[in-house]
Design an enzyme around this catalytic site. Structure first.
Site, PDB file in Angstrom:
ATOM      1  N   ARG A  37       0.825  -1.212   0.000  1.00 32.19           N
ATOM      2  CA  ARG A  37       0.000   0.000   0.000  1.00 32.19           C
ATOM      3  C   ARG A  37       0.863   1.268   0.000  1.00 32.19           C
ATOM      4  NH1 ARG A  37      -5.056  -1.752   3.944  1.00 32.19           N
ATOM      5  NH2 ARG A  37      -6.493  -2.197   2.242  1.00 32.19           N
ATOM      6  N   LYS A 202     -13.336  -9.906   7.801  1.00 35.60           N
ATOM      7  CA  LYS A 202     -14.307  -8.818   8.026  1.00 35.60           C
ATOM      8  C   LYS A 202     -15.662  -9.251   7.469  1.00 35.60           C
ATOM      9  CE  LYS A 202     -10.849  -5.135   7.867  1.00 35.60           C
ATOM     10  NZ  LYS A 202     -10.266  -4.057   7.048  1.00 35.60           N
ATOM     11  N   GLY A 360      -6.346  -5.359   1.276  1.00 30.93           N
ATOM     12  CA  GLY A 360      -5.033  -5.155   1.873  1.00 30.93           C
ATOM     13  C   GLY A 360      -4.396  -6.482   2.235  1.00 30.93           C
ATOM     14  N   GLY A 384     -12.735  -4.074   1.276  1.00 31.48           N
ATOM     15  CA  GLY A 384     -14.103  -3.574   1.434  1.00 31.48           C
ATOM     16  C   GLY A 384     -14.421  -2.544   0.359  1.00 31.48           C
TER      17      GLY A 384
END
Ligand SMILES: Nc1ncnc2c1ncn2[C@@H]1O[C@H](COP(=O)(O)OP(=O)(O)OP(=O)(O)O)[C@@H](O)[C@H]1O
Ligand SMILES: O=C(O)[C@H](O)COP(=O)(O)O
Length: 403
Positions: A37, A202, A360, A384
């Site tokens: 990232r 998640k 990520g 997400g």
């Protein structure tokens, strides 16, 4: 959406340019285990610095509780950004306080600073518009121009993502432009079969996307922490595995609708279980057991897909023309639970399909497990964020850059 090149054409020399990045990288203590990232936003920062801007880079890291917490400091990310840029990067030990103000004031043209984790401030993630707005005002005082380039966070209605661009002239950075360009293709005409692989942890954030995928995908493979809510919905015992109990009725409805629509839903047939979550620090052997997906012991936790499922998922990917993959198949950070994620990555490498890996942790997994990024069509920095983009939702961080 104004592009960074349009902004540069207008001139940024001497201006304080706030870059909202996503430097939410995986850490082992203060060691960055995957810097993807940071590398992804580096071209935007370099371009601005070369053009003589005074660049203020900001990001969240992890989910601290609205107060400073050294475990979530951005200091290691700032140091890595400096290494990648080949220049000194100043670091402010707070976000909008004395340190940030003086570090930003001391920037010369072409210099770069990183300010401390945005989420050390309750205003960043507040649901209260006024509280978020007040924090955005403080951030706005540090800059003249705003560049949105934290693609991984554009689905969050947070102060630095949504409220701040409304207060400053703004443009999209290079990373956001690239990400949106690729993901847009998946919302238009996709080559079929279109196979989606979903996993990760998640679960509550990501289950909702299935509603939309049932209209788009030909086949959906479920792994990672997400699988157990599906297995439970089918009436199986899942022991102490990750479970989103409140989503069981929705998941049952997805399974029924998939059948009616002819969308193939593929769930694990076997899983690796253990009585406890592995130690990711020592990586001590975890001694998992392989059990059938309908025979998870009541006191054990599912932590990866099993060997039969690996073969099954590879076969379900072999004929795909387009693949979107979000979320590791298991706790890949531990070698005993990395094989499921490896098998999916290997299947994509061997397949001629156009493959997009989003997230990520998913992107980090692919690199940490030794795969060549170039073997995939696109590696997205957003998990997400990419899912919500594919759902066709309005993403606060993109909407805010639009006018
Ligand atoms: N069965 C499981 N039980 C618990 N955790 C799991 C399981 N399978 C995978 N995980 C964990 O899921 C995490 C990644 O999930 P996440 O949903 O954050 O992925 P991502 O979409 O790639 O990232 P992001 O959304 O943050 O961009 C990994 O840390 C991995 O250990
Ligand atoms: O890792 C991510 O998906 C992004 O950095 C957003 O983080 P969040 O899910 O904690 O908002």
């Amino acid at each position: 959406m104004k592009t960074i090149d349009q902004l540069l054409a207008e001139g940024v020399t001497g201006q304080r340019v706030f870059v909202r990045a996503d430097l939410n990288v995986p850490l082992d203590g203060t060691t960055i285990t995957d810097d993807g990232r940071i590398r992804a936003v580096q071209p935007t920062v370099a371009k601005l610095a070369e053009a003589g801007a005074r660049v203020v880079v900001a990001s969240h890291l992890g989910r601290p509780k609205g107060a400073p917490d050294p475990a979530f400091s951005l200091a290691p990310a700032a140091a890595r950004l400096g290494e990648l840029l080949g220049t000194d990067v100043a670091f402010a030990t707070d976000t909008v306080g004395e340190s940030a103000r003086s570090v930003v004031a001391a920037l010369a043209d072409g210099q770069v600073a990183v300010i401390e984790n945005l989420r050390f401030n309750p205003g960043e993630t507040s649901k209260d518009d006024a509280e978020r707005g007040a924090f955005a005002d403080e951030l706005a005082a540090l800059a003249d121009v705003y560049i949105g380039d934290g693609f991984g966070a554009v689905h969050r209605k947070h102060a630095s993502v949504y409220d701040l661009p409304a207060r400053l002239p703004h443009a999209a950075g290079q990373l956001i432009a690239t990400e949106v360009g690729v993901l847009k293709k998946l919302t238009q005409d996709v080559a079929r079969p279109y196979v989606v692989v979903l996993g990760g942890a998640k679960v509550s954030d990501k289950l909702g996307v299935i509603d939309h995928l049932l209209e788009k995908a030909d086949r959906i493979l479920i792994g990672g922490g997400m699988a157990y809510t599906f297995l439970k919905a089918q009436g199986h015992e899942v022991g102490i595995s990750l479970l989103q109990e409140d989503q069981i009725p929705a998941v049952k409805e997805y399974l029924t609708r998939a059948e009616a629509k002819g969308v193939e839903f593929v769930l694990p047939v076997d899983v690796l279980v253990a009585p406890e979550f592995p130690d990711l620090k020592t990586k001590a052997p975890a001694h998992p057991t392989v059990v059938a997906a309908d025979a998870i012991p009541a006191d054990e936790e599912g932590l990866d897909i099993g060997p039969e499922t690996r073969k099954l998922y590879a076969s379900k990917l072999a004929d795909a023309a387009t693949v979107f993959w979000n979320g590791p198949m298991g706790v890949f950070e531990h070698p005993d639970y990395a094989e499921g994620t490896k098998a999916v990555a290997q299947a994509l490498v061997e397949s001629p399909a156009f493959s997009v890996v989003g997230g990520g942790d998913s992107a980090a997994a692919v690199r940490i497990l030794g795969f060549d990024e170039k073997a995939f069509g696109h590696i997205s920095t957003g998990g997400g964020a990419s899912l919500e983009y594919l759902e066709g939702k309005t993403l606060p961080g993109l909407a805010a850059l639009e006018d």
